[in-house]
Design an enzyme around this catalytic site. Structure first.
Site, PDB file in Angstrom:
ATOM      1  N   THR A  42     -51.667  11.296  62.818  1.00 17.78           N
ATOM      2  CA  THR A  42     -50.249  11.611  62.599  1.00 17.78           C
ATOM      3  C   THR A  42     -50.048  12.461  61.357  1.00 17.78           C
ATOM      4  OG1 THR A  42     -49.629   9.533  63.642  1.00 17.78           O
ATOM      5  CG2 THR A  42     -47.966  10.587  62.270  1.00 17.78           C
ATOM      6  N   CYS A  43     -50.672  12.072  60.253  1.00 15.28           N
ATOM      7  CA  CYS A  43     -50.413  12.760  58.983  1.00 15.28           C
ATOM      8  C   CYS A  43     -50.692  14.257  59.077  1.00 15.28           C
ATOM      9  CB  CYS A  43     -51.249  12.130  57.874  1.00 15.28           C
ATOM     10  SG  CYS A  43     -51.116  13.006  56.316  1.00 15.28           S
ATOM     11  N   CYS A  48     -47.039  14.069  57.740  1.00 11.79           N
ATOM     12  CA  CYS A  48     -46.923  14.485  56.330  1.00 11.79           C
ATOM     13  C   CYS A  48     -47.176  15.977  56.096  1.00 11.79           C
ATOM     14  CB  CYS A  48     -47.924  13.727  55.452  1.00 11.79           C
ATOM     15  SG  CYS A  48     -48.353  12.092  56.006  1.00 11.79           S
ATOM     16  N   LYS A  51     -44.777  18.465  57.979  1.00 13.14           N
ATOM     17  CA  LYS A  51     -43.440  18.187  57.410  1.00 13.14           C
ATOM     18  C   LYS A  51     -43.300  18.818  56.029  1.00 13.14           C
ATOM     19  CE  LYS A  51     -43.034  15.315  54.639  1.00 13.14           C
ATOM     20  NZ  LYS A  51     -43.014  13.884  54.830  1.00 13.14           N
ATOM     21  N   TYR A 178     -37.109   7.434  56.156  1.00 18.76           N
ATOM     22  CA  TYR A 178     -37.911   8.562  55.659  1.00 18.76           C
ATOM     23  C   TYR A 178     -37.764   9.800  56.549  1.00 18.76           C
ATOM     24  CZ  TYR A 178     -40.990   5.655  52.641  1.00 18.76           C
ATOM     25  OH  TYR A 178     -41.513   4.848  51.681  1.00 18.76           O
ATOM     26  N   GLU A 182     -35.691  13.248  55.687  1.00 24.47           N
ATOM     27  CA  GLU A 182     -36.501  14.433  55.374  1.00 24.47           C
ATOM     28  C   GLU A 182     -36.152  15.581  56.317  1.00 24.47           C
ATOM     29  OE1 GLU A 182     -40.377  12.370  53.246  1.00 24.47           O
ATOM     30  OE2 GLU A 182     -40.594  13.024  55.314  1.00 24.47           O
ATOM     31  N   HIS A 437     -41.694  19.153  25.927  1.00 25.04           N
ATOM     32  CA  HIS A 437     -40.391  19.791  25.969  1.00 25.04           C
ATOM     33  C   HIS A 437     -40.509  21.286  26.212  1.00 25.04           C
ATOM     34  CE1 HIS A 437     -36.149  20.137  25.042  1.00 25.04           C
ATOM     35  NE2 HIS A 437     -36.436  21.192  24.299  1.00 25.04           N
ATOM     36  N   GLU A 442     -39.988  14.640  30.512  1.00 25.40           N
ATOM     37  CA  GLU A 442     -39.870  14.072  29.163  1.00 25.40           C
ATOM     38  C   GLU A 442     -38.834  12.948  29.115  1.00 25.40           C
ATOM     39  OE1 GLU A 442     -38.269  16.645  26.048  1.00 25.40           O
ATOM     40  OE2 GLU A 442     -37.363  17.909  27.590  1.00 25.40           O
TER      41      GLU A 442
HETATM   42  P1  NDP Z   1     -37.936   3.985  58.538  1.00 23.09           P
HETATM   43  O1  NDP Z   1     -38.370   2.588  58.670  1.00 23.09           O
HETATM   44  O2  NDP Z   1     -38.105   4.694  57.258  1.00 23.09           O
HETATM   45  O3  NDP Z   1     -36.390   4.077  58.927  1.00 23.09           O
HETATM   46  C1  NDP Z   1     -35.938   3.609  60.157  1.00 23.09           C
HETATM   47  C2  NDP Z   1     -34.465   3.895  60.295  1.00 23.09           C
HETATM   48  O4  NDP Z   1     -34.083   3.652  61.637  1.00 23.09           O
HETATM   49  C3  NDP Z   1     -33.596   3.033  59.417  1.00 23.09           C
HETATM   50  O5  NDP Z   1     -32.517   3.805  58.979  1.00 23.09           O
HETATM   51  C4  NDP Z   1     -33.155   1.912  60.353  1.00 23.09           C
HETATM   52  O6  NDP Z   1     -31.866   1.477  60.089  1.00 23.09           O
HETATM   53  C5  NDP Z   1     -33.122   2.610  61.686  1.00 23.09           C
HETATM   54  N1  NDP Z   1     -33.506   1.750  62.814  1.00 23.09           N
HETATM   55  C6  NDP Z   1     -34.587   0.951  62.893  1.00 23.09           C
HETATM   56  N2  NDP Z   1     -34.660   0.367  64.093  1.00 23.09           N
HETATM   57  C7  NDP Z   1     -33.594   0.796  64.799  1.00 23.09           C
HETATM   58  C8  NDP Z   1     -33.105   0.553  66.089  1.00 23.09           C
HETATM   59  N3  NDP Z   1     -33.740  -0.262  66.932  1.00 23.09           N
HETATM   60  N4  NDP Z   1     -31.975   1.167  66.486  1.00 23.09           N
HETATM   61  C9  NDP Z   1     -31.330   2.008  65.654  1.00 23.09           C
HETATM   62  N5  NDP Z   1     -31.738   2.275  64.413  1.00 23.09           N
HETATM   63  C10 NDP Z   1     -32.856   1.682  63.986  1.00 23.09           C
HETATM   64  O7  NDP Z   1     -38.669   4.738  59.743  1.00 23.09           O
HETATM   65  P2  NDP Z   1     -39.061   6.280  59.991  1.00 23.09           P
HETATM   66  O8  NDP Z   1     -39.144   6.423  61.454  1.00 23.09           O
HETATM   67  O9  NDP Z   1     -38.156   7.195  59.236  1.00 23.09           O
HETATM   68  O10 NDP Z   1     -40.503   6.402  59.363  1.00 23.09           O
HETATM   69  C11 NDP Z   1     -41.545   5.531  59.810  1.00 23.09           C
HETATM   70  C12 NDP Z   1     -42.510   5.267  58.686  1.00 23.09           C
HETATM   71  O11 NDP Z   1     -43.300   6.412  58.468  1.00 23.09           O
HETATM   72  C13 NDP Z   1     -41.857   4.989  57.337  1.00 23.09           C
HETATM   73  O12 NDP Z   1     -41.509   3.638  57.196  1.00 23.09           O
HETATM   74  C14 NDP Z   1     -42.909   5.406  56.381  1.00 23.09           C
HETATM   75  O13 NDP Z   1     -43.786   4.334  56.143  1.00 23.09           O
HETATM   76  C15 NDP Z   1     -43.637   6.512  57.114  1.00 23.09           C
HETATM   77  N6  NDP Z   1     -43.235   7.843  56.595  1.00 23.09           N
HETATM   78  C16 NDP Z   1     -43.478   8.129  55.294  1.00 23.09           C
HETATM   79  C17 NDP Z   1     -43.099   9.341  54.768  1.00 23.09           C
HETATM   80  C18 NDP Z   1     -43.359   9.612  53.326  1.00 23.09           C
HETATM   81  O14 NDP Z   1     -44.184   8.923  52.719  1.00 23.09           O
HETATM   82  N7  NDP Z   1     -42.666  10.588  52.691  1.00 23.09           N
HETATM   83  C19 NDP Z   1     -42.443  10.373  55.580  1.00 23.09           C
HETATM   84  C20 NDP Z   1     -42.224   9.952  56.938  1.00 23.09           C
HETATM   85  C21 NDP Z   1     -42.615   8.740  57.413  1.00 23.09           C
HETATM   86  P3  NDP Z   1     -31.495   0.361  59.003  1.00 23.09           P
HETATM   87  O15 NDP Z   1     -32.175   0.695  57.725  1.00 23.09           O
HETATM   88  O16 NDP Z   1     -30.021   0.450  58.930  1.00 23.09           O
HETATM   89  O17 NDP Z   1     -31.977  -0.931  59.563  1.00 23.09           O
END
Ligand code: NDP
Length: 448
Positions: A42-43, A48, A51, A178, A182, A437, A442
């Protein structure tokens, strides 16, 4: 004759699987890896790396605007999605070749096909070939969750977003984690009209409230619309080919693309793990002990499929620790405290250690230091965005428990300060460090 065809058979050539394969082979193991899609996981292939390249590509929108303030004349600047998309795809190809070479250079046999488990020491390839191995490592990662949406077939996930034929003029993104935020930033910077819809009114659950409370208005000021407590219920394709999104609260949005980013679940369906007696968790994850061993002694798992911390560097550490433990006679575990993380929103946030809320639960009372500042590079910017850094400090020991940052280059700065937090340095030691600086970083040593 060896008892098994291989010492180690790895299913999944992503970050964790490739690292485990390489290190196990370096310890003298005979290793094979099966990958049904592309080497890199995936990454590298659809996460990652591509992206981050899209983030870089989209940053030019801001930079070109700001350049005029610094005296530059930028005539005829225009953006071409296909050029950026194809450049990103070609870099992914390059990295896939590099990962594939890593396997062959380390004498890891690569099967470019799906493998499923058929017993504690056996796997079957899609071609039908049965293979035996002393140890099997499950490193198949995770897969986007698609909530129940009428018309889900019209939605894309982070799997498809890198291949869009055109830049959508209007994008609706479900989720506020995330991936959702993003990509909201990427599309917004590239000129799409972006609406983020989420089931709750929270963004980036798990990050310190001071960061998310500051990020949200900045994203809104950049033009991203939010509809909270409005998960998507239905997506229909209209006669003109555009999409109509209806939320459970009855809001309607027209869109050219609908992206769902509502978390990722372990990809164990149909993997045959039950044939080896491997117990699975509620989300399909493979529960493992601190040495990455599952309930079946010959089967281990690392990375997203274990649903511990879904981050590439963690999967790499787990894969390395597994290989050292099982094949290198050096038992090693992975430390899950002080894992730095960042969200590449625009501007980004980054954090390490405990949030203020978490620290209060552990320590009762905590000291908090905040710096809310205007980054120098934003002085001429179209948006007068501020930066914000926060230190959470244990009152009795003065140890810095957490650092939370919001602003330009926060992830780059945080990686360095994470060393100090991991090392258990005190606030006094931060204060003892002379400021560099002028810089944004800082601020970290100037909070009083
Ligand atoms: P996240 O867990 O970050 O976010 C999931 C979002 O979807 C939340 O807003 C949540 O809402 C909502 N959600 C969850 N389940 C449901 C559902 N059944 N129905 C409707 N809404 C739902 O997941 P992502 O998919 O964005 O990313 C997956 C993982 O990938 C991340 O947790 C991270 O570990 C990794 N990742 C890391 C990145 C980085 O390091 N920069 C970049 C991209 C991915 P609520 O919060 O309101 O419950």
């Amino acid at each position: 004759m060896a008892e098994f065809d291989y010492d180690l058979f790895v299913i999944g050539a992503g970050s964790g699987g490739v690292r485990a394969s390489r290190i196990a082979a370096s310890h003298g193991a005979r290793v094979a890896v099966a990958e049904e899609f592309r080497v890199g996981g995936t990454c590298v292939i659809r996460g990652c790396v591509p992206k981050k390249l899209l983030v870089y590509g989209s940053h030019f929108a801001h930079s070109l605007h700001d350049a005029a303030q610094y005296g530059w004349t930028i005539e005829g600047a225009k953006f071409d999605w296909a050029t950026l998309r194809d450049f990103v795809a070609s870099d992914v190809d390059r990295l896939e070749r590099a990962y594939t070479s890593t396997l062959s250079n380390n004498n890891v046999e690569h099967f470019a096909e799906r493998a499923v488990v058929t017993g504690p020491n056996t796997v079957r390839l899609a071609s039908g070939r049965e293979i035996t191995a002393r140890i099997i490592l499950i490193a198949v990662g995770a897969w986007p969750v698609m909530p129940e949406i009428d018309g889900a077939e019209h939605c894309i996930t982070s799997n498809e977003v890198f291949h869009l034929p055109e830049l959508p003029k209007r994008v609706v993104i479900q989720g506020a984690g995330y991936i959702a935020l993003e990509f909201a930033g990427i599309f917004n910077a590239l000129g799409s009209a972006v609406t983020v819809v989420n089931r709750s009114d929270k963004i980036l659950r798990g990050y310190d409230h001071d960061l998310t409370e500051r990020l949200l208005p900045v994203l809104k000021a950049r033009g991203i619309e939010f509809a909270f407590n409005h998960p998507i219920e239905q997506v229909t394709r209209q006669d003109d080919g555009t999409l109509l999104v209806r939320t459970s609260g009855g809001k309607l949005f027209e869109a050219d693309a609908v992206m769902v980013a509502t978390g990722r679940q372990p990809k164990t369906a149909g993997l045959g793990l039950e044939s080896a007696g491997v117990e699975l968790g509620a989300t399909g994850e493979v529960p493992v002990d601190e040495y990455n061993q599952s309930s079946c002694p010959s089967i281990y798992a690392v990375g997203d499929v274990t649903n511990r911390v879904q981050l590439t560097p963690v999967a790499i550490r787990e894969g390395h620790a597994f290989a050292d433990t099982v094949f290198g006679k050096t038992p090693r575990t992975t430390a899950y405290d002080h894992i730095p993380s960042a969200v590449f929103t625009q501007p980004p946030i980054a954090a390490v250690g405990l949030t203020e809320e978490q620290a209060r639960l552990v320590h009762g009372h905590v000291k908090v230091f905040k710096s809310d500042f205007r980054p120098m590079q934003n002085m001429f910017s179209q948006v007068a965005e501020r930066g914000f850094y926060k230190l959470v400090v244990a009152p009795d020991t003065d140890v810095v428990l957490g650092v939370h940052m919001f602003g330009p280059d926060a992830p780059e700065i945080l990686q360095a300060v994470a060393i100090a937090v991991k090392a258990g340095l005190t606030k006094a030691q931060f204060d003892d460090t002379v400021a560099l600086h002028p810089s944004m970083a800082e601020e970290l040593v100037l909070m009083r």
